[in-house]
Design an enzyme around this catalytic site. Structure first.
Site, PDB file in Angstrom:
ATOM      1  N   GLU A  97      -0.997  -9.967  17.488  1.00  0.00           N
ATOM      2  CA  GLU A  97      -2.594  -9.589  17.850  1.00  0.00           C
ATOM      3  C   GLU A  97      -2.133  -9.081  16.676  1.00  0.00           C
ATOM      4  O   GLU A  97      -1.802  -8.057  15.509  1.00  0.00           O
ATOM      5  CB  GLU A  97      -2.598  -8.763  18.637  1.00  0.00           C
ATOM      6  CG  GLU A  97      -4.085  -9.022  19.723  1.00  0.00           C
ATOM      7  CD  GLU A  97      -4.974  -7.709  20.029  1.00  0.00           C
ATOM      8  OE1 GLU A  97      -5.960  -7.797  19.950  1.00  0.00           O
ATOM      9  OE2 GLU A  97      -3.613  -7.429  21.607  1.00  0.00           O
TER      10      GLU A  97
ATOM     11  N   ASP B  48       0.624 -13.542   5.482  1.00  0.00           N
ATOM     12  CA  ASP B  48      -0.961 -12.699   5.631  1.00  0.00           C
ATOM     13  C   ASP B  48      -2.150 -13.270   4.387  1.00  0.00           C
ATOM     14  O   ASP B  48      -1.399 -12.806   3.067  1.00  0.00           O
ATOM     15  CB  ASP B  48      -1.283 -11.505   6.347  1.00  0.00           C
ATOM     16  CG  ASP B  48      -2.412 -11.907   6.752  1.00  0.00           C
ATOM     17  OD1 ASP B  48      -2.061 -12.300   8.448  1.00  0.00           O
ATOM     18  OD2 ASP B  48      -3.954 -11.122   6.871  1.00  0.00           O
ATOM     19  N   SER B  49      -2.774 -13.851   4.716  1.00  0.00           N
ATOM     20  CA  SER B  49      -3.167 -14.523   3.846  1.00  0.00           C
ATOM     21  C   SER B  49      -4.905 -14.734   3.909  1.00  0.00           C
ATOM     22  O   SER B  49      -5.209 -14.760   4.384  1.00  0.00           O
ATOM     23  CB  SER B  49      -2.518 -16.033   3.151  1.00  0.00           C
ATOM     24  OG  SER B  49      -2.739 -16.830   3.923  1.00  0.00           O
TER      25      SER B  49
ATOM     26  N   GLY C 291      -7.971 -24.693   5.445  1.00  0.00           N
ATOM     27  CA  GLY C 291      -8.996 -24.300   5.310  1.00  0.00           C
ATOM     28  C   GLY C 291     -10.249 -24.346   4.110  1.00  0.00           C
ATOM     29  O   GLY C 291     -10.943 -24.969   4.231  1.00  0.00           O
TER      30      GLY C 291
ATOM     31  N   ARG D  62      -0.065 -18.463  -2.630  1.00  0.00           N
ATOM     32  CA  ARG D  62       1.977 -18.218  -1.616  1.00  0.00           C
ATOM     33  C   ARG D  62       2.602 -19.097  -2.101  1.00  0.00           C
ATOM     34  O   ARG D  62       3.567 -18.084  -2.112  1.00  0.00           O
ATOM     35  CB  ARG D  62       1.290 -19.939  -0.395  1.00  0.00           C
ATOM     36  CG  ARG D  62       2.410 -19.981   0.621  1.00  0.00           C
ATOM     37  CD  ARG D  62       1.695 -20.074   1.983  1.00  0.00           C
ATOM     38  NE  ARG D  62       0.412 -19.484   1.908  1.00  0.00           N
ATOM     39  CZ  ARG D  62      -0.579 -19.779   1.971  1.00  0.00           C
ATOM     40  NH1 ARG D  62      -1.262 -21.238   2.044  1.00  0.00           N
ATOM     41  NH2 ARG D  62      -1.444 -19.172   3.352  1.00  0.00           N
TER      42      ARG D  62
END
Ligand code: IMP
Length: 205
Positions: free
Chosen positions: A46, A75-76, A157, A185
């Site tokens: 989570e 995490d981006s 995305g 990234r």
């Protein structure tokens, strides 16, 4: 007959196949990337943090408790100036449904309608963990502007809405190799690989 050396493996803490594919493409023959599809016991983590670093740490440490070897978490998200930095860490559920890129893009287009300030950036925080403990973290970002409608089918995305600085096409229109050269990234990953090379040159399994 000559044998190929075994490539070290890097476990990427993600269920997003686009992220692991980009990371594999950027690493080339340097590492074999494994992700959730290779590990039936990959736990669901989570993302309860309020920063990219907190969420990347949760993912890296959570997954590395369950698998052997180096784990890399990414995490981006997208920060939009005219929206006060939103959607940020909530990028993947901005449209109301986790991971639904069509809904996310639709909401972004709606919220940006008529706005002249179009600046935005993608940010990525990566965390490397081993045996359940984070060992290092790295940040990358890429500045750009938002279009008012999607262009191109590449990437994933928000890519069809984002034009990186210095270009006039979106990440959805540019070749994957261009995105993988200058993306948030790519910039975080270059640092992560340099850190592994400098700190654990022979011990990566
Ligand atoms: P995460 O899985 O919590 O890190 O969520 C990342 C979310 O940010 C994705 O679901 C996308 O909405 C957005 N995002 C991150 N990186 C990219 C990218 O390279 N291109 C387009 N959207 C991205």
């Amino acid at each position: 007959m000559a044998t190929m050396p075994l490539q070290p493996r890097l476990i990427v803490a993600t269920r997003n196949p686009h992220k692991s594919a980009e990371i594999q493409a950027m690493l080339g023959y340097r590492f074999t990337v494994l992700d959730a599809t290779h590990f039936p016991n990959f736990p669901e983590i989570e993302e309860t943090g309020s920063t990219f670093l907190e969420n990347a740490t949760l993912k890296a440490e959570g997954i590395s408790r369950c698998v052997d070897g180096w784990v890399l978490a990414d995490d981006s998200g997208l920060e939009v100036d005219a929206l006060g930095g939103a959607p940020g860490v909530w990028s993947s559920s901005f449209g109301g449904e986790e991971g639904n890129h069509t809904m996310n893009n639709a909401r972004l287009i709606r919220e940006m309608a008529g706005k002249t300030e179009r600046g935005a950036r993608f940010r990525c925080t990566m965390v490397l963990a081993k045996d359940g403990t984070a060992q290092a973290d790295f940040c990358g970002s890429v500045e750009g502007t938002l279009t008012d409608s999607p262009r191109g089918t590449g990437g994933f995305g928000y890519d069809p809405l984002f034009i990186p600085e210095g270009y006039d096409q979106t990440f959805g229109e540019l070749a994957a190799a261009v995105k993988n050269h200058l993306s948030h990234r790519a910039r975080a990953l270059q640092q992560a690989v340099s850190w592994l090379d400098a700190n654990h040159p022979k011990k990566i399994i």
